[in-house]
Design an enzyme around this catalytic site. Structure first.
Site, PDB file in Angstrom:
ATOM      1  N   HIS A 125       0.865  -1.186   0.000  1.00  0.00           N
ATOM      2  CA  HIS A 125       0.000   0.000   0.000  1.00  0.00           C
ATOM      3  C   HIS A 125       0.904   1.239   0.000  1.00  0.00           C
ATOM      4  CE1 HIS A 125      -2.767   2.939   1.905  1.00  0.00           C
ATOM      5  NE2 HIS A 125      -3.755   2.141   1.574  1.00  0.00           N
ATOM      6  N   ASP A 202       3.266  -4.639   7.964  1.00  0.00           N
ATOM      7  CA  ASP A 202       2.028  -3.872   7.811  1.00  0.00           C
ATOM      8  C   ASP A 202       0.889  -4.857   8.073  1.00  0.00           C
ATOM      9  OD1 ASP A 202      -0.289  -2.707   6.918  1.00  0.00           O
ATOM     10  OD2 ASP A 202       0.563  -1.900   5.066  1.00  0.00           O
ATOM     11  N   GLN A 205      -4.431  -5.266   7.252  1.00  0.00           N
ATOM     12  CA  GLN A 205      -5.483  -6.195   6.810  1.00  0.00           C
ATOM     13  C   GLN A 205      -5.525  -7.474   7.634  1.00  0.00           C
ATOM     14  OE1 GLN A 205      -7.859  -5.475   4.758  1.00  0.00           O
ATOM     15  NE2 GLN A 205      -7.028  -3.553   4.005  1.00  0.00           N
ATOM     16  N   LYS A 228      -9.964  -0.680  10.950  1.00  0.00           N
ATOM     17  CA  LYS A 228     -10.158  -1.906  10.154  1.00  0.00           C
ATOM     18  C   LYS A 228     -10.405  -3.103  11.071  1.00  0.00           C
ATOM     19  CE  LYS A 228      -7.087  -0.297   6.455  1.00  0.00           C
ATOM     20  NZ  LYS A 228      -7.931   0.061   5.333  1.00  0.00           N
ATOM     21  N   CYS A 366      -4.763   2.561  -3.548  1.00  0.00           N
ATOM     22  CA  CYS A 366      -3.487   3.057  -3.008  1.00  0.00           C
ATOM     23  C   CYS A 366      -2.355   2.058  -3.245  1.00  0.00           C
ATOM     24  CB  CYS A 366      -3.573   3.384  -1.521  1.00  0.00           C
ATOM     25  SG  CYS A 366      -4.725   4.694  -1.154  1.00  0.00           S
TER      26      CYS A 366
HETATM   27  N1  PLP Z   1      -1.662  -0.842   4.554  1.00  0.00           N
HETATM   28  C1  PLP Z   1      -2.653  -1.603   4.062  1.00  0.00           C
HETATM   29  C2  PLP Z   1      -2.365  -3.003   3.615  1.00  0.00           C
HETATM   30  C3  PLP Z   1      -3.941  -1.068   3.964  1.00  0.00           C
HETATM   31  O1  PLP Z   1      -4.930  -1.820   3.465  1.00  0.00           O
HETATM   32  C4  PLP Z   1      -4.166   0.264   4.402  1.00  0.00           C
HETATM   33  C5  PLP Z   1      -5.487   0.880   4.239  1.00  0.00           C
HETATM   34  O2  PLP Z   1      -6.264   0.519   3.375  1.00  0.00           O
HETATM   35  C6  PLP Z   1      -3.099   0.981   4.939  1.00  0.00           C
HETATM   36  C7  PLP Z   1      -1.853   0.409   4.989  1.00  0.00           C
HETATM   37  C8  PLP Z   1      -3.293   2.380   5.428  1.00  0.00           C
HETATM   38  O3  PLP Z   1      -4.138   2.376   6.552  1.00  0.00           O
HETATM   39  P1  PLP Z   1      -4.670   3.743   7.171  1.00  0.00           P
HETATM   40  O4  PLP Z   1      -5.228   4.524   6.049  1.00  0.00           O
HETATM   41  O5  PLP Z   1      -5.712   3.297   8.170  1.00  0.00           O
HETATM   42  O6  PLP Z   1      -3.516   4.423   7.826  1.00  0.00           O
END
Ligand code: PLP
Length: 408
Positions: A125, A202, A205, A228, A366
Site C-alpha cells: 500500500h 504492515d 489487513q 479496520k 493506493c
Molecule cells: N496498509 C494496508 C495493507 C492497507 O490496506 C491500508 C489501508 O487501506 C493501509 C496500509 C493504510 O491504513 P490507514 O489509512 O488506516 O492508515
C-alpha cells in the site's frame, strides 16, 4: 448452533446493515477499507464521551484517573492481542500510516546511510512505500521492491535475491489489500534477520483475520489501524521491540513526551510515552479495547472459517461470469476479491453495484505500483467480514453478472 445462525447473531450487532441504499437492503462489501462498528464499540465510545471524558496522565481527580487507567488498560489489551512482551512496546498513533511514518522517521532516518537499502514488495500500500521513500531519499539510500508472481503470491526467490547486507529494513504487508495474498511473515523475518535487516509488518489487513503473534513472527515493528478492526477512526498502533523503541529519538515534540523541559535542555520520557506527544485519542484507544473484546468474543477460528466460506463462494460465483478476471489467486488468501471486467471501467462497475445497494471499492486501492505490475489501472474489490452472509454473496454475484452483461 450452526455456523450460519451463530453469525446471524453477530450480524445483528451491526445496526448499519439494517439500512436501505437506493431502496435495496444494504450489502456492505468494503471491510478492507474500514469495518462497520458493532453496538458494543459504539456504546463504549458513547459512554466515554457522555460520562468519562477526561484527559489522561495529568489529572488530579477521580474521573481523570479512571480515564488514565482505561487508556493504559487498552494498551495492555493491545499488547495481549498481538502477544507483545510488554505494554511498553505499544505506541498509540492515528493508524497504520502514522505508525509506519513514525518508524520511518525515528528508526529509518537514524540507521540508514548512503548506499543502504530498504526492501519492500510490489504489493505494498502507498502507506508502506512513501514513508520509506522519504527517509531513503534524505539518506541517499535505495528503495527496492520484491516482485509479485502472476497469481499474486510474493516471489520469494526475487525477495531472497534482493536481500543483501545492504538491506537495513524490510517492510512488508502480512496481507495485500488488493490481492488478498497472505504472506509468509515468519520466513520473511528469518531471511531478513540473517542479513541483519529489521522487519516492519504492515498488519492493516491481517489483524481482523487471524491471531497475530509478534513474538512468534519475531518482527521488529508492526503497524495497524483500529478502524479496520471494528474500532473508530483515528486510533492505531505501532508495535516495536522495546530495545529498538528505546534507541529511537522522538517523532513529534510536545506535552507528555518529556520528563523535563527548559530552554537549555529538554529530556524525554520513556517509551511508549516518548512517541505520544500531546493529548492522545483517549476515547479511540478505549473503544479499540472494546473492539478487541468483540473479536475475542467470537474467536479467530470461527472468524477465519466464516470468511473463508464467503470468499470461496464469491470466488466461485464470480469465476463463472464471462469476461471477468480475478486479480489475486494465491493459495493463502484473506477475504478479499479483486477483479476486472473486460471492456468495462472499474468505476462504472462500482457505480452499477451501488445502484443495487452493494458497496464495494473501485480504483487503484493506493497500490499504483501493483496496478502497474498487473497492467491495469484499477480493480473492483469486494471484501468480507464477520457480518456478511451467503445472501450478501448471492446478491453481489447476481449484481456483477447484470453489470457485466451491460457491457457486452
Ligand atoms: N496498509 C494496508 C495493507 C492497507 O490496506 C491500508 C489501508 O487501506 C493501509 C496500509 C493504510 O491504513 P490507514 O489509512 O488506516 O492508515
Amino acid at each position: 448452533m450452526s455456523q450460519d445462525s451463530y453469525f446471524e447473531k453477530v450480524r445483528a450487532q451491526f445496526p448499519a446493515l439494517t439500512q436501505k441504499v437506493h431502496g435495496k437492503d444494504w450489502v456492505y462489501l468494503d471491510s478492507a477499507a474500514t469495518t462497520l462498528k458493532p453496538e458494543s464499540v459504539s456504546q463504549r465510545i458513547y459512554n466515554f464521551n457522555k460520562y468519562e471524558v477526561s484527559n489522561v496522565h495529568r489529572g488530579a481527580h477521580t474521573i481523570a484517573d479512571k480515564a488514565t487507567v482505561n487508556y493504559e488498560n487498552a494498551r495492555q489489551a493491545v499488547a495481549e492481542f498481538i502477544n507483545a512482551k510488554s505494554q511498553d512496546e505499544i505506541v498509540f498513533v492515528r493508524g497504520t500510516t502514522e505508525a509506519i511514518n513514525l518508524a520511518a522517521h525515528s528508526y529509518a532516518r537514524n540507521v540508514l546511510k548512503e548506499g543502504d537499502e530498504v526492501l519492500l514488495t510490489e504489493m505494498e500500500h502507498h502507506g508502506n512505500i512513501v514513508p520509506w521513500q522519504l527517509a531513503a531519499e534524505e539518506k541517499k539510500a535505495k528503495v527496492l521492491a520484491a516482485k509479485v508472481l502472476d497469481n499474486g503470491e510474493l516471489d520469494m526467490a526475487d525477495f531472497r535475491a534482493k536481500l543483501s547486507p545492504k538491506t537495513k529494513i524490510v517492510a512488508v504487508t502480512a496481507c495485500s489489500n488488493v490481492l488478498g495474498t497472505v504472506n509468509d511473515i515468519s520466513t520473511i523475518v528469518k531471511e531478513a534477520h540473517k542479513v541483519g535487516a529489521k522487519v516492519l509488518v504492515d498488519a492493516a489487513q491481517i489483524v481482523s483475520q487471524e491471531a497475530v503473534d509478534v513474538q512468534a513472527w519475531d518482527c521488529d515493528f508492526l503497524a495497524f489501524s483500529g478502524h479496520k478492526l471494528f474500532a473508530p477512526f483515528g486510533i492505531g498502533v505501532l508495535y516495536g521491540k522495546k530495545e529498538l523503541l528505546d534507541q529511537m529519538p522522538p517523532y513529534q515534540g510536545g506535552g507528555s513526551m518529556i520528563t523535563n523541559v527548559s530552554f537549555e535542555k529538554t529530556t524525554f520520557n520513556d517509551v511508549p510515552f516518548r512517541f505520544e506527544a500531546g493529548t492522545p485519542n483517549v476515547g479511540g484507544a478505549i473503544a479499540l479495547h472494546a473492539a478487541i473484546d468483540f473479536v475475542k468474543s467470537i474467536g479467530f477460528d470461527k472468524i477465519k472459517a466464516h470468511k473463508k466460506a464467503l470468499l470461496q463462494a464469491a470466488t466461485e460465483g464470480i469465476s463463472k461470469i464471462p469476461n471477468v478476471r480475478i486479480i489475486g489467486t494465491a493459495a493463502n488468501k484473506g477475504p478479499i476479491l479483486s477483479f476486472v471486467v473486460e471492456g468495462a471501467h472499474h468505476s462504472d462497475i462500482g457505480q452499477i453495484l451501488d445502484q443495487q445497494g452493494i458497496a464495494v471499492r473501485a480504483g487503484h486501492h493506493c497500490t499504483q505500483p501493483l496496478m502497474k505490475r498487473f497492467g491495469i489501472t484499477g480493480t473492483v474489490r469486494a471484501s468480507f467480514s464477520v457480518y456478511n452472509n451467503m445472501q450478501d454473496v448471492e446478491s453481489f454475484v447476481k449484481a456483477v453478472k447484470k453489470a457485466q452483461e451491460l457491457f457486452q
